[in-house]
Design a protein around this motif. Structure first.
Motif, PDB file in Angstrom:
ATOM      1  N   ALA A   1       0.833  -1.210   0.000  1.00 57.08           N
ATOM      2  CA  ALA A   1       0.000   0.000   0.000  1.00 57.08           C
ATOM      3  C   ALA A   1       0.869   1.262   0.000  1.00 57.08           C
ATOM      4  CB  ALA A   1      -0.924  -0.005   1.212  1.00 57.08           C
ATOM      5  N   LEU A   2       1.932   1.262   0.790  1.00 56.94           N
ATOM      6  CA  LEU A   2       2.810   2.432   0.832  1.00 56.94           C
ATOM      7  C   LEU A   2       3.590   2.599  -0.465  1.00 56.94           C
ATOM      8  CD1 LEU A   2       4.095   2.151   4.507  1.00 56.94           C
ATOM      9  CD2 LEU A   2       2.585   3.921   3.571  1.00 56.94           C
TER      10      LEU A   2
ATOM     11  N   ARG B   1       4.776   6.523  -0.950  1.00 59.82           N
ATOM     12  CA  ARG B   1       5.329   6.987   0.337  1.00 59.82           C
ATOM     13  C   ARG B   1       6.669   6.341   0.654  1.00 59.82           C
ATOM     14  NH1 ARG B   1       1.730   9.578   4.142  1.00 59.82           N
ATOM     15  NH2 ARG B   1       3.752   9.715   5.134  1.00 59.82           N
TER      16      ARG B   1
ATOM     17  N   ALA C   1       1.198   4.068  -2.971  1.00 60.22           N
ATOM     18  CA  ALA C   1       0.917   5.469  -2.641  1.00 60.22           C
ATOM     19  C   ALA C   1       2.134   6.359  -2.867  1.00 60.22           C
ATOM     20  CB  ALA C   1       0.447   5.587  -1.197  1.00 60.22           C
TER      21      ALA C   1
END
Length: 195
Positions: free
Chosen positions: A157-158, A163, A161
């Motif tokens: 997920a990171l 990040r 995204a």
């Protein structure tokens, strides 16, 4: 390499004292088991917080967590199960640690660019052992599975995204501890599955 900050140990001591005082004030007739549980949970939060902030797990906090967990298991007459889970957790953590070291070697060989820190450090391997002490055997299997699965899901997920990069390493203590706490709540499921 950044060293573990001594002020974090001061914060650790203050948080543990605060947890104990609040527990005693809220429940004056608290049992030793309840006091051990709340202190251990406070220590787990502290270990996760320090790993998030400093990407380190203090050996002193791991030793204290192991002692508290063994005391809790002894009061529950589950010392054998806890020790077996601790051994299994430490062995599984050692395998993951070896996998992390292999990943570092492959990254150096093929990309000539190392990740920022070890993906799975030696302290993470010891924390897997503490999680095994906490959950016991065979629940440790589910605990480590949930911990690694949630860390992988967070990493994906990171990454999506933007990040983190492929060079980034997540602090694993929050995920391992969350997996142990969740698996201990689901404790009857693994017993039916493996027993």
């Amino acid at each position: 390499m950044r060293r573990f900050l001594p002020k974090s140990l001061l914060y650790a001591a203050l948080i543990l004292i605060l947890v104990v005082v609040l527990q005693l004030r809220c429940n004056e007739d608290s049992s030793p088991t309840g006091l051990l549980e709340i202190t251990l949970l406070g220590l787990f939060v502290l270990i996760a917080g320090i790993d998030i902030e400093h990407r380190r797990i203090a050996p002193l906090s791991l030793a204290l967590a192991a002692i508290l967990t063994l005391a809790l298991a002894a009061q529950s007459d589950a010392l054998g199960t806890a020790l077996t889970g601790g051994i299994a957790g430490t062995l599984a953590g050692s395998v993951l640690y070896a996998g992390g070291r292999l990943y570092l070697r492959l990254a150096l060989r093929f990309r000539r660019e190392l990740p920022e820190i070890d993906p799975f450090g030696a302290a993470d391997a010891l924390l897997a052992g503490v999680c095994g002490l906490y959950t016991g055997w065979p629940t440790v299997v589910l605990a480590l599975f949930l911990g690694v699965l949630s860390a992988g899901a967070a990493a994906v997920a990171l990454l999506l995204a933007g990040r983190v990069t492929l060079r980034s390493a997540l602090p694993l203590a929050p995920f391992l501890l969350a997996g142990a706490l969740l698996a201990s709540e689901l404790g009857m499921f693994p017993a039916r599955l493996f027993g």
